[in-house]
Structure formats: C-alpha cells, structure tokens
Scaffold this motif. Structure first.
Motif, PDB file in Angstrom:
ATOM      1  N   THR A 218       0.833  -1.208   0.000  1.00 43.52           N
ATOM      2  CA  THR A 218       0.000   0.000   0.000  1.00 43.52           C
ATOM      3  C   THR A 218       0.864   1.253   0.000  1.00 43.52           C
ATOM      4  O   THR A 218       0.648   2.189  -0.775  1.00 43.52           O
ATOM      5  N   LEU A 219       1.877   1.270   0.875  1.00 40.95           N
ATOM      6  CA  LEU A 219       2.739   2.443   0.984  1.00 40.95           C
ATOM      7  C   LEU A 219       3.615   2.622  -0.246  1.00 40.95           C
ATOM      8  O   LEU A 219       3.869   3.745  -0.683  1.00 40.95           O
ATOM      9  N   TRP A 227      -3.355   6.442  -4.917  1.00 38.15           N
ATOM     10  CA  TRP A 227      -3.908   6.104  -3.612  1.00 38.15           C
ATOM     11  C   TRP A 227      -5.324   5.528  -3.693  1.00 38.15           C
ATOM     12  O   TRP A 227      -5.575   4.589  -4.401  1.00 38.15           O
ATOM     13  N   PHE A 228      -6.255   6.137  -2.963  1.00 40.02           N
ATOM     14  CA  PHE A 228      -7.561   5.498  -2.788  1.00 40.02           C
ATOM     15  C   PHE A 228      -8.504   5.732  -3.963  1.00 40.02           C
ATOM     16  O   PHE A 228      -9.657   5.307  -3.920  1.00 40.02           O
ATOM     17  N   ASP A 229      -8.010   6.394  -5.013  1.00 34.10           N
ATOM     18  CA  ASP A 229      -8.768   6.405  -6.255  1.00 34.10           C
ATOM     19  C   ASP A 229      -8.592   5.085  -7.006  1.00 34.10           C
ATOM     20  O   ASP A 229      -9.302   4.814  -7.978  1.00 34.10           O
ATOM     21  N   THR A 234      -7.055   0.596  -2.390  1.00 32.30           N
ATOM     22  CA  THR A 234      -8.084   0.611  -1.337  1.00 32.30           C
ATOM     23  C   THR A 234      -8.253  -0.779  -0.733  1.00 32.30           C
ATOM     24  O   THR A 234      -8.316  -0.930   0.496  1.00 32.30           O
ATOM     25  N   ALA A 235      -8.308  -1.795  -1.577  1.00 30.28           N
ATOM     26  CA  ALA A 235      -8.453  -3.169  -1.085  1.00 30.28           C
ATOM     27  C   ALA A 235      -7.242  -3.580  -0.249  1.00 30.28           C
ATOM     28  O   ALA A 235      -7.395  -4.185   0.820  1.00 30.28           O
ATOM     29  N   LEU A 236      -6.030  -3.239  -0.721  1.00 30.19           N
ATOM     30  CA  LEU A 236      -4.821  -3.575   0.041  1.00 30.19           C
ATOM     31  C   LEU A 236      -4.816  -2.897   1.402  1.00 30.19           C
ATOM     32  O   LEU A 236      -4.445  -3.500   2.410  1.00 30.19           O
ATOM     33  N   ALA A 240      -4.881  -4.822   4.883  1.00 37.43           N
ATOM     34  CA  ALA A 240      -3.772  -4.614   5.816  1.00 37.43           C
ATOM     35  C   ALA A 240      -4.279  -4.158   7.177  1.00 37.43           C
ATOM     36  O   ALA A 240      -3.828  -4.651   8.220  1.00 37.43           O
ATOM     37  N   ALA A 241      -5.227  -3.206   7.195  1.00 33.51           N
ATOM     38  CA  ALA A 241      -5.755  -2.694   8.463  1.00 33.51           C
ATOM     39  C   ALA A 241      -6.455  -3.799   9.253  1.00 33.51           C
ATOM     40  O   ALA A 241      -6.242  -3.943  10.475  1.00 33.51           O
TER      41      ALA A 241
END
Length: 536
Positions: A218-219, A227-229, A234-236, A240-241
């Motif tokens: 993600t990073l 990023w989240f577009d 977003t899925a990663l 991860a969270a």
C-alpha cells in the motif's frame, strides 16, 4: 550452546562476522535503486514494471523482520543466522543471472526474506555478547561497518554498474557471503536462554504475512496508483488494516506469540520505538528528497547524485566513533536531544533551495545531517533496549526494527505524495501571476525572445520559445517550493522526537553507577548480566 563467558577475541570475531553480512545486506538493499535504469534496458521492460524489483524486496523485508525473534527461537540463533546468510547469498547470485523480470522479482523476494532478519538479529547478538560497559565501543564499531553501505553505494556500486554490469551488484555478494558463512558457523553460538516454542501459531503467521505485506505494498504503490482512487490500493489498505488489527489481538492473547507485544509495557522501549518510527520517517524521506532534487532539478547523473549523499554516511561514521564512547558516560537523553537539534539545523539549511546551487550547498548539510545520526541512533538504541531482559532481546530488536522499517516506508510514501500534489498547487498559484500586465513577466519574455532572435530564430519562433521557457521556469520553481515544503515536514518529524525524550529514563551502567559519588537518584540502571544484583 554455552553458559560460560567468552573471550574478547571471540566477541570481536563474532562482531566482524555478523557485520560482514549486515554490510552486504545494507549495500544491496540500497544500490538496486541506482541500477534500475540499467536493468530496465537489459530486460526490456517498462520502468513501472522494473519498480517491482524494489517493491518485492521491501515487502518481503516487512514480513520477515517482525518474525525474526520467533524464528531465532525456533531454529536457534546460530542456525537461523546461517540460514539467512545462505538465503541472501544464493538469491543474490540467482538475481545476477536472472534471464527475465519475473525470475528477478522472485529472487528479490527471497533476498528480502533472508535479509530482513539480519539487522535485528545482529543487534540482539551484539547486545547479548557484550556486557553493558563494552556495548558503547562494540555498537560504534558495528555502526561504522553498517554505514559502509551508504558510502559504498555511489562509489563501488556506481563503478560496478558503469564498468561491468548491473548483475555485478549481486555477484559481489557471493565471496562475502561465503566467507561470512564460514566465520559465523565457526564462531557464533546459541544463546543458553532461547527456548524453542512448543507450538506454531499458524494464524499469527498468516495474519503477519498478509498484514505487513499488504501495508508495505500500500505504501510503496499508493502514490504510483493515485492512492484510494485505485480499487487495488483501497483493497490492500483495508486488508492490511483488518489483518494487522487481528495480528495485534492474536499476539496479545496467544500463549506463544510470533511477536511478543508485551515488550511495549517497558516505558523506555515503547517511547523509544515511537522515536525510532519518527527518525525512520525523517531519515529515509530526506535521503529520497536529496536524490530526487539533485537528479531532477540540478541535472546530476546517478554517480554525482550518489556523491552528494555520500558525505552523510561519512559524517555518521565519524559521529559513531565519538557517540559510542559518550553513551555510557553522559545522559543519553541529552545526546539524543542534541542529535535531533543538529538534524533540525541541517534540514533547515537544506530548505534554502535554488536551481543553481552548487554541490557543497547540499553535500555540506548532508554531512551535518549524517553526523547528527550518530548522536540519534546510538543513544536511542541504548535508551530503548538497555532495560530489556537479555532473553527478550531477539523479540525486542525485531519490534524495534519493525517500527524503523514501517517509519521509513511511511515517510517515503508521504513525501512522494506531497511532492507531486504540492508541485501542482504551487504551479497553479504561480501561473495565476503570469499575466501580460505583470512587468516581471514581460521583462522575462523580452529577454528570452531577444536571446532566441540573437541565435537566428524568426520573431514568431522566438516568441513561442520564450513562452515555453517561461512555462518551464514556472514549473521548476513550483517543484522547488514543493521540495522545500517536504524538507520542512521532515524537519518537523525530527522536532517531534524532542517532547518524547523526557518520558524516557536515563540508563546508567553498573560501572558508572559504582563510580558515582553522592546519593542515588531515581534513574534506570542497566546491569551487566554477568554481575551480581546490586544490594540496597
């Protein structure tokens, strides 16, 4: 396995042996970025595809580091260090002979898995074999060896790439790895307090691999894929969270965790790892910014850009020779605060960027910045690890380096994102002032038009070229302002370490404690495990 004290000669031989592997890993981890353009041409792939050579290594590192303490207990210290050395060396050779990108990425994953545990294991070994009074000297020597990586990258690495081939940055690990393997097998021994786990926490392993791997991806890919577009990013991030949350819960509730998080109950360690996260953010991102600025704005080639960074490694080596001797003689908190303040000063100097600045305008602050690193990492490690029981050092160094690794990845991701977005914002602001009614704009257009007319262009072509040069200057200035914004952000990261320092207790060695006159003060005493407990 031995319970008897070992001699000084064997201690230093072990230090040299593990330092060889650590230098090999540090050199190879950093020099690969320099070789990417050469690899791209040789393997006939795009630069975006080529970036997986770096991303795969970082993701594998992120997975291996948290598990290094547990794996040490499973295999034994000596055997696991040998396993890591073999994996890293063999995968380096296989990376060198890689016929295509897919094979190279697979070997880089193996390299990351083998190289990830090397530094936390080496730190734990150094902390275990040397008594408290000798750790300052041993840590300084080992740190000097580690800093050879950033120094050798632009010199030896650049020479290998330019004169031989990018494949030789991997081949060079083969003789070093073989020599290190035989030295480690001959001199390193298993610690007597390591207890092999009775069961394998399969769920913890799965959560760890998915969580830390997903976080690193993600990073590393976020800025590249907006990023989240991006649905994938977003899925990663969500995966991860969720898995990292599950990993924390699992490690706190299972009887034999992969990463024992109860070590964060130690206040010095908990605060020290937060400080390590911040310094990891700042250090990695500042190196990236200088490398990008010298190549994209100043027009340096990779060799000259590397030489701009090299004084930082030299400064750190010199500082380690001093800080290693001071760390047990004075308050480590004062050393840490001084190091952070010097770092802030160096970064403040770097914020004065111009498109025509000379080499020393950046190399000088880089030297000061590197020098301050020696007065940050040495006392910070002493404050964070000295109060940890010896039998928990492997686990603690794994957690400590995990925070450093995450901090570095977060720092790089943040500055890369802000660099792109702040450049756009500054460009919009600057172009709003580029109008026909601005006297400075008309003056610059006239100068450029006269310049092109003097070189034989007709009036129409000269006017068009003048407009193009004005636009180019505007974009360059917007980028410079964005670099300055990022450097100020890095400066803030180091400044945030300062308010954390009072929450840590000073570490006193038994030697310093016995030589101190006057009544005791409520400070933490790091006792040499070989000495009897103090009596009161």
């Amino acid at each position: 396995m031995t319970d008897t004290p070992i001699g000084a000669a064997r201690k230093w031989t072990i230090t040299f042996s593990i330092m060889m592997v650590s230098v090999m890993q540090a050199f190879d981890a950093s020099v690969t970025k320099v070789a990417l353009p050469n690899m791209q041409g040789a393997l006939s792939v795009s630069l975006e595809e080529m970036s997986w050579v770096v991303t795969s290594y970082l993701a594998a590192n992120a997975i291996a580091i948290p598990a290094s303490g547990w794996l040490t207990a499973v295999f034994g210290r000596r055997r696991f260090y040998l396993i890591c050395t073999v994996i890293f060396t063999v995968s380096s050779f296989l990376s060198g002979i890689a016929p295509n990108l897919e094979f190279l990425v697979a070997m880089r994953i193996l390299q990351g898995l083998g190289g990830g545990p090397i530094v936390p294991m080496a730190q734990a070994i150094m902390w275990e074999i040397f008594p408290v009074g000798q750790r300052r000297t041993a840590g300084g020597v080992w740190g000097v060896g580690i800093m050879l990586g950033p120094i050798l990258r632009p010199t030896v690495g650049g020479w290998l790439i330019d004169e031989l081939s990018w494949r030789w940055i991997f081949y060079i690990n083969l003789p070093i790895g073989i020599l290190a393997f035989f030295m480690v097998s001959a001199f390193l021994y298993d610690a007597p307090f390591h207890r092999r786990p009775q069961r394998v926490d399969v769920l913890g392993i799965v959560l760890m691999v998915v969580g830390f791997g997903g976080l690193q991806l993600t990073l590393d890919l976020g800025e590249r894929w907006d990023w989240f577009d991006s649905g994938l990013i977003t899925a990663l991030a969500v995966i991860a969270a969720c898995t990292l949350t599950g990993f924390v819960v699992r490690e706190l509730t299972t009887a034999e965790p992969i990463l024992n998080l109860t070590v964060f109950e130690d206040r010095n360690f908990a605060v020290g790892t937060i400080a390590m996260f911040l310094t990891g953010c700042g250090f990695n991102s500042s190196v990236l910014l200088v490398a990008l600025y010298t190549q994209k704005i100043l027009g340096y080639d990779a060799w000259t850009s590397g030489l701009t960074l090299a004084p930082g490694g030299l400064g750190t080596m010199l500082a380690l020779m001093v800080s290693g001797r001071l760390v047990s003689r004075m308050d480590q908190r004062v050393m840490l605060a001084g190091g952070c303040l010097v770092q802030v000063f160096a970064l403040w100097q770097m914020t004065h960027l111009t498109p025509t600045m000379d080499y020393w305008s950046l190399a000088g602050p880089r030297f000061i910045q590197g020098f301050s690193q020696g007065f940050i990492f040495v006392p910070l490690q002493a404050l964070a690890l000295a109060t940890i029981p010896t039998e928990r050092l492997s686990n603690s160094t794994a957690a400590y380096n995990m925070m450093r690794n995450i901090g570095g990845s977060v720092g790089v991701a943040v500055v890369a994102t802000l660099l792109a977005r702040r450049s756009q914002q500054h460009q919009v602001t600057l172009t709003s002032h580029v109008t026909a009614w601005n006297p400075e704009v008309t003056t610059r257009l006239r100068e450029w038009t006269d310049h092109f007319l003097a070189h034989g262009a007709d009036s129409f072509t000269a006017s068009r070229r003048a407009m193009a040069m004005l636009y180019r200057e505007t974009v360059t200035q917007a980028q410079i302002l964005a670099y300055e914004d990022d450097l100020w952000l890095v400066l803030v990261a180091f400044a945030l370490v300062l308010p954390l320092i009072p929450f840590m207790s000073r570490i006193r060695t038994e030697h310093a404690r016995r030589g101190r006159q006057g009544p005791e003060r409520p400070e933490t005493v790091a006792r040499d495990p070989g000495l009897p407990p103090p009596t009161h």
